[in-house]
Design an enzyme around this catalytic site. Structure first.
Site, PDB file in Angstrom:
ATOM      1  N   LYS A   1      20.416 -42.541  83.595  1.00 37.79           N
ATOM      2  CA  LYS A   1      20.199 -41.669  84.763  1.00 37.79           C
ATOM      3  C   LYS A   1      20.589 -42.395  86.058  1.00 37.79           C
ATOM      4  O   LYS A   1      20.519 -43.627  86.134  1.00 37.79           O
ATOM      5  CB  LYS A   1      18.743 -41.203  84.815  1.00 37.79           C
ATOM      6  CG  LYS A   1      17.769 -42.313  85.075  1.00 37.79           C
ATOM      7  CD  LYS A   1      16.424 -41.804  85.535  1.00 37.79           C
ATOM      8  CE  LYS A   1      15.596 -43.013  85.900  1.00 37.79           C
ATOM      9  NZ  LYS A   1      14.469 -42.894  86.676  1.00 37.79           N
TER      10      LYS A   1
ATOM     11  N   LYS B   1      10.494 -50.524  82.880  1.00 40.65           N
ATOM     12  CA  LYS B   1      10.365 -51.416  84.041  1.00 40.65           C
ATOM     13  C   LYS B   1       9.814 -52.778  83.633  1.00 40.65           C
ATOM     14  O   LYS B   1      10.221 -53.801  84.171  1.00 40.65           O
ATOM     15  CB  LYS B   1       9.473 -50.793  85.117  1.00 40.65           C
ATOM     16  CG  LYS B   1      10.162 -49.663  85.854  1.00 40.65           C
ATOM     17  CD  LYS B   1       9.481 -49.341  87.161  1.00 40.65           C
ATOM     18  CE  LYS B   1      10.228 -48.253  87.914  1.00 40.65           C
ATOM     19  NZ  LYS B   1       9.515 -47.785  89.091  1.00 40.65           N
TER      20      LYS B   1
ATOM     21  N   LYS C   1      17.663 -45.348  91.843  1.00 41.10           N
ATOM     22  CA  LYS C   1      17.604 -46.102  93.098  1.00 41.10           C
ATOM     23  C   LYS C   1      17.760 -47.594  92.836  1.00 41.10           C
ATOM     24  O   LYS C   1      18.257 -48.318  93.668  1.00 41.10           O
ATOM     25  CB  LYS C   1      16.215 -45.923  93.733  1.00 41.10           C
ATOM     26  CG  LYS C   1      16.008 -44.635  94.475  1.00 41.10           C
ATOM     27  CD  LYS C   1      14.602 -44.631  95.082  1.00 41.10           C
ATOM     28  CE  LYS C   1      13.855 -43.400  94.653  1.00 41.10           C
ATOM     29  NZ  LYS C   1      12.434 -43.396  94.920  1.00 41.10           N
TER      30      LYS C   1
HETATM   31  P1  TYM Z   1      10.869 -41.302  92.320  1.00 49.98           P
HETATM   32  O1  TYM Z   1      10.605 -41.721  93.712  1.00 49.98           O
HETATM   33  O2  TYM Z   1      11.403 -42.299  91.357  1.00 49.98           O
HETATM   34  O3  TYM Z   1      11.876 -40.080  92.294  1.00 49.98           O
HETATM   35  C1  TYM Z   1      11.673 -38.943  93.101  1.00 49.98           C
HETATM   36  C2  TYM Z   1      12.045 -37.690  92.355  1.00 49.98           C
HETATM   37  O4  TYM Z   1      13.432 -37.706  91.980  1.00 49.98           O
HETATM   38  C3  TYM Z   1      13.560 -37.425  90.599  1.00 49.98           C
HETATM   39  N1  TYM Z   1      14.726 -38.155  90.076  1.00 49.98           N
HETATM   40  C4  TYM Z   1      15.770 -37.579  89.469  1.00 49.98           C
HETATM   41  N2  TYM Z   1      16.033 -36.286  89.178  1.00 49.98           N
HETATM   42  C5  TYM Z   1      17.191 -36.019  88.561  1.00 49.98           C
HETATM   43  N3  TYM Z   1      18.095 -36.982  88.203  1.00 49.98           N
HETATM   44  C6  TYM Z   1      17.871 -38.273  88.480  1.00 49.98           C
HETATM   45  N4  TYM Z   1      18.743 -39.210  88.144  1.00 49.98           N
HETATM   46  C7  TYM Z   1      16.655 -38.624  89.141  1.00 49.98           C
HETATM   47  N5  TYM Z   1      16.115 -39.795  89.548  1.00 49.98           N
HETATM   48  C8  TYM Z   1      14.936 -39.489  90.117  1.00 49.98           C
HETATM   49  C9  TYM Z   1      12.270 -37.933  89.985  1.00 49.98           C
HETATM   50  O5  TYM Z   1      12.023 -37.351  88.729  1.00 49.98           O
HETATM   51  C10 TYM Z   1      11.271 -37.508  91.031  1.00 49.98           C
HETATM   52  O6  TYM Z   1      10.933 -36.144  90.881  1.00 49.98           O
HETATM   53  N6  TYM Z   1       6.468 -41.124  90.044  1.00 49.98           N
HETATM   54  C11 TYM Z   1       7.301 -40.440  90.966  1.00 49.98           C
HETATM   55  C12 TYM Z   1       6.673 -40.269  92.320  1.00 49.98           C
HETATM   56  C13 TYM Z   1       5.324 -39.627  92.297  1.00 49.98           C
HETATM   57  C14 TYM Z   1       5.043 -38.273  92.015  1.00 49.98           C
HETATM   58  C15 TYM Z   1       3.649 -38.126  92.169  1.00 49.98           C
HETATM   59  C16 TYM Z   1       5.843 -37.192  91.633  1.00 49.98           C
HETATM   60  C17 TYM Z   1       4.151 -40.229  92.604  1.00 49.98           C
HETATM   61  N7  TYM Z   1       3.129 -39.323  92.522  1.00 49.98           N
HETATM   62  C18 TYM Z   1       3.031 -36.901  91.951  1.00 49.98           C
HETATM   63  C19 TYM Z   1       5.204 -35.970  91.424  1.00 49.98           C
HETATM   64  C20 TYM Z   1       3.810 -35.831  91.581  1.00 49.98           C
HETATM   65  C21 TYM Z   1       8.582 -41.235  91.136  1.00 49.98           C
HETATM   66  O7  TYM Z   1       8.661 -42.375  90.853  1.00 49.98           O
HETATM   67  O8  TYM Z   1       9.569 -40.587  91.725  1.00 49.98           O
END
Ligand code: TYM
Length: 334
Positions: free
Chosen positions: A199, A116, A202
């Site tokens: 991957k 990022k 968003k």
């Molecule tokens: P975020 O909002 O980017 O994504 C949410 C969840 O989706 C999963 N994900 C994917 N899984 C498979 N293939 C993909 N292409 C893909 N893109 C996204 C992410 O791995 C995630 O599980 N840091 C986290 C949010 C967070 C969090 C936490 C997660 C904040 N605190 C505590 C677990 C526990 C995040 O940015 O997710």
């Protein structure tokens, strides 16, 4: 089984951008399954979302949208706690405390930070982006979490959470449970439809990178039609040799609940065109119940807010126990 004897599950999703089938297959689908067997909490992490600038009106809208998508996907507030991170102040409090004990080098090493921050000049990189993983550690550790269902891109953050917790426990005595990431092998890394080397994301530049959970059937069909494929014509799951088709086969398998080997057999001797046409229908049908439920929920934002407030109340009570213990151990006057 008594609630206290169940394993505790925690996960979160950022209300930034449009949630896509990667988020669904990698994370939300696991949440729905886990809510029956575990003590589960699912959070909408708005404080993480602001580590990159957000338009306040859109942030508010997206926060409610993620809540509605959780519910529309089948997360049941009677089985799991659903809440907004910023409604539980203990997250920011513990995040700050953990910041004071996490070496800079460990944060600078995080792949997500490197990716990022590579997109901005040094002056444009916000401190919050670097400190993102300590807030995520706080999210997880506040609830004495056993398991964190996430996609593969978050594995490194959960590993860091474990080392932060271990270091704290060693210094101040047993305080945090050590959590473990829970990955679903087949869906932990859904790749972009426009590029099977990256991957699904968003924040991808191209709209054709992902299928959003709220895309219309025609949009879904169009995106699958133009999705990249590999050379050859065989429908086969072979990640190294055929990354793009393997990704599409995995998506097919997840939305149809058919094992990959069955799909390979079904399309033996057929071409990419036939396969993609069917895949589009499988995804359209697979998302239909969620989209219909979303439309109903959208008509009752007050009802959704009520669920979120109740969730925050329960989460705050639970988080309060951990933060109190942490403060006492640090020598803060209570
Ligand atoms: P975020 O909002 O980017 O994504 C949410 C969840 O989706 C999963 N994900 C994917 N899984 C498979 N293939 C993909 N292409 C893909 N893109 C996204 C992410 O791995 C995630 O599980 N840091 C986290 C949010 C967070 C969090 C936490 C997660 C904040 N605190 C505590 C677990 C526990 C995040 O940015 O997710």
């Amino acid at each position: 089984m008594e609630k206290s004897k169940k394993q505790t599950v925690f996960s979160g999703i950022q209300p930034s951008g449009n949630l896509h089938i990667g988020n669904y297959l990698g994370a939300i689908k696991q949440f729905v399954r886990l809510q029956d067997e575990t003590d589960a909490l699912f959070c909408i992490v708005d404080e993480h979302a602001i580590t990159v600038p957000q338009d306040p009106r859109i942030l508010r809208e997206k926060t409610l949208e993620v809540a509605m998508l959780y519910l529309a996907a089948g997360i049941d507030p009677k089985k799991a706690v659903i809440f907004i991170q910023s409604q539980v102040p203990a997250h920011a409090e513990l995040g700050w405390i953990l910041n004071t004990m996490t070496p800079l080098g460990e944060l600078e090493r995080m792949t997500q930070f490197k990716d990022k921050s590579a997109k901005s000049s040094k002056a444009g990189i916000l401190a919050g982006l670097l400190n993102y993983p300590t807030l995520m550690a706080a999210d997880i550790l506040l609830y004495q979490t056993d398991l964190v269902p996430v996609g593969k891109d978050q594995k490194q953050h959960v590993e860091l959470t474990r080392s932060i917790a271990e270091r704290f426990n060693n210094r101040f005595g047993q305080t945090f449970k050590l959590p473990k990431e829970l990955l679903n092998k087949q869906t932990a890394r859904i790749m972009g439809l426009d590029n099977a080397e990256k991957k699904m994301s968003k924040s991808a530049e191209s709209k054709n990178n992902h299928i959003a959970l709220l895309d219309t059937p025609d949009e879904i069909r169009r995106k699958i039609k133009i999705a990249v494929t590999d050379s050859g014509s065989e429908i086969k799951y072979a990640l190294k040799e055929k990354p793009a088709i393997s990704n599409l086969v995995a998506i097919y398998s997840e939305f149809s609940d058919k094992p990959i080997s069955d799909i390979e057999k079904m399309y033996f001797g057929k071409g990419y065109g036939d396969f993609k046409k069917d895949l589009a229908e499988v995804v359209v049908e697979g998302l239909k119940p969620l989209q219909e439920k979303f439309k109903t929920l959208e008509k009752d934002p007050e009802g959704v807010l009520k669920i979120l407030r109740a969730g925050a109340k329960e989460a705050a009570e639970r988080a309060g126990r951990t933060i109190k213990d942490v403060k006492k151990k640090l020598g803060f006057v209570l």
